[in-house]
Design a protein around this motif. Structure first.
Motif, mmCIF file in Angstrom:
data_model
loop_
_atom_site.group_PDB
_atom_site.id
_atom_site.type_symbol
_atom_site.label_atom_id
_atom_site.label_comp_id
_atom_site.label_asym_id
_atom_site.label_seq_id
_atom_site.Cartn_x
_atom_site.Cartn_y
_atom_site.Cartn_z
ATOM 1 N N TRP A 126 -27.398 -40.618 -20.785
ATOM 2 C CA TRP A 126 -28.038 -41.232 -21.959
ATOM 3 C C TRP A 126 -27.571 -40.591 -23.258
ATOM 4 O O TRP A 126 -27.565 -41.254 -24.306
ATOM 5 N N LYS A 127 -27.165 -39.332 -23.211
ATOM 6 C CA LYS A 127 -26.693 -38.679 -24.427
ATOM 7 C C LYS A 127 -25.428 -39.353 -24.953
ATOM 8 O O LYS A 127 -25.292 -39.603 -26.157
ATOM 9 N N LEU A 128 -24.508 -39.665 -24.042
ATOM 10 C CA LEU A 128 -23.282 -40.343 -24.453
ATOM 11 C C LEU A 128 -23.579 -41.756 -24.930
ATOM 12 O O LEU A 128 -23.004 -42.227 -25.929
ATOM 13 N N ILE A 129 -24.486 -42.446 -24.249
ATOM 14 C CA ILE A 129 -24.845 -43.804 -24.666
ATOM 15 C C ILE A 129 -25.467 -43.797 -26.048
ATOM 16 O O ILE A 129 -25.178 -44.654 -26.896
ATOM 17 N N THR A 130 -26.322 -42.800 -26.316
ATOM 18 C CA THR A 130 -26.953 -42.702 -27.634
ATOM 19 C C THR A 130 -25.916 -42.480 -28.722
ATOM 20 O O THR A 130 -26.003 -43.053 -29.814
ATOM 21 N N LYS A 131 -24.910 -41.649 -28.437
ATOM 22 C CA LYS A 131 -23.853 -41.419 -29.423
ATOM 23 C C LYS A 131 -23.102 -42.708 -29.729
ATOM 24 O O LYS A 131 -22.812 -43.015 -30.884
#
Length: 392
Positions: free
Chosen positions: A308-313
């Motif tokens: 989710w961290k990469l998706i949020t970025k």
């Protein structure tokens, strides 16, 4: 007296039907010049005269040599005794009976290059056909190697009297086979069915949590000299067991390949309030419902979690937002704004996001900011950034 004075440029292109005399004040330099200048006299029984120095045997010999060379050329053309290879320029045509459309062998070369340029590519891969020639007992053969992502890999021409004819023959064959293959695929489309696992909708689900079948897609590149981001496939219905054991070898450019297989099978829960899973107005019979998301794999436990961290970025990029969300208050946020060509934007919206550069047709990830530079800073000690990208 009708008189025309011209330089040697007048040797070609002038068609004066009433001209009956050509006088050269200087001698021609080549046989072609000798023949071309005489050809300006179009009337029957015309005359061709040279002005030479009195007693100059060299100039007389030169004219005599031109006459002999012309006679030899005419004799070779008549008797076909020349050793120069004869090239048949007969145009071959492929015709589509259903539509009446035609393509000639001459235009097939550029059409094939254009087709290859439209294939999927990036900055590291330029799809184009490669042509090789070799001679056999019957003539010259052209061998075309098409890009690896084309539906046809290679085409071989029939023997031809020249390289140019062989290239046109091979390109016309390639265009014909590509068209027929595409038509065959179109005829089969009505028979293709969307797999049941992709037809299972997850919208209009009353439960707050939705449980999806999750599959980790493992990439094994050959040669193993680079890493691919790990992705997971999420579906409401499980895929067939035979699909779980299926392996697919993806052929890439420059002889590279990637073996693709499903390595981990699991169940994942998504909360509808945080993960938008679809719209209620989707009614197409060929609609598909799935999520393809970056994941973090725990190889020891044999499980995976969504990154989710990469998706949020990625989703923080302005390209996923509406224009009103990207605006910046010029008065209250002076220290937290970048003034771009389309207006002020918050720095927080630019950092750790994707930006699109039109001049390079490429997306870039913004990881930092240089506050000491602006559009008028020097670019490679020649011009500033504003002028450079304006020209690009």
């Amino acid at each position: 007296l009708n008189l025309l004075v011209a330089t040697k440029v007048g040797e070609e292109g002038l068609d004066i039907q009433t001209c009956c005399l050509v006088i050269r004040f200087d001698l021609p330099e080549t046989v072609a010049s000798f023949i071309q200048s005489r050809g300006r006299a179009r009337m029957p029984q015309s005359e061709y005269a040279f002005l030479v120095d009195r007693g100059s045997q060299r100039e007389l010999n030169l004219i005599q040599n031109f006459c002999e060379d012309e006679a030899q050329m005419n004799n070779e053309i008549t008797s076909r005794t020349s050793t120069v290879e004869y090239v048949d320029f007969e145009e071959k045509v492929y015709r589509v009976d259903s539509t009446g459309a035609t393509i000639g062998s001459g235009s097939s070369v550029s059409l094939l290059h254009r087709y290859c340029s439209k294939l999927p590519h990036d900055e590291f891969f330029n799809p184009k056909p490669w042509l090789y020639y070799f001679d056999d007992a019957e003539g010259t053969v052209c061998h075309i190697i098409l890009p690896p992502n084309a539906p046809i890999h290679q085409i071989i021409s029939s023997p031809q009297p020249s390289r140019e004819a062989a290239k046109k023959d091979a390109c016309l064959k390639a265009c014909q086979q590509l068209y027929e293959l595409e038509e065959s695929s179109r005829r089969e489309l009505h028979e293709m069915l969307v797999p049941s696992a992709l037809r299972e909708r997850w919208i209009k689900v009353e439960r707050k949590k939705v449980s999806l079948s999750s599959y980790f897609i493992k990439f094994s590149p050959s040669p193993a000299d680079r890493l691919y981001k790990e992705f997971g496939l999420f579906l409401k219905a499980p895929i067939p067991q035979e699909a779980e054991r299926m392996k697919l070898d993806l052929q890439l450019a420059r002889g590279r390949s990637v073996m693709t297989e499903i390595a981990i099978i699991d169940k994942s829960e998504f909360v509808k309030d945080f993960v938008q899973l679809g719209k209620d107005d989707v009614s197409s019979p060929i609609s598909t419902f799935y999520l393809l998301l970056p994941v973090i794999v725990n190889k020891y436990r044999g499980s995976m979690t969504v990154d989710w961290k990469l998706i949020t970025k990625c989703l923080s990029s302005p390209i996923f937002r509406t224009p009103k969300d990207n605006t910046c208050d010029r008065t209250s946020h002076m220290n937290n704004c970048l003034y771009l060509s389309n207006g002020p934007t918050k720095i927080d919206d630019i950092l750790n996001s994707l930006v699109y550069v039109p001049c390079k047709d490429t997306f870039y990830f913004v990881s930092g900011l240089f506050p000491e530079k602006d559009a008028f800073s020097l670019f490679k000690e020649e011009t500033n950034y504003a002028n450079h990208f304006a020209q690009a």
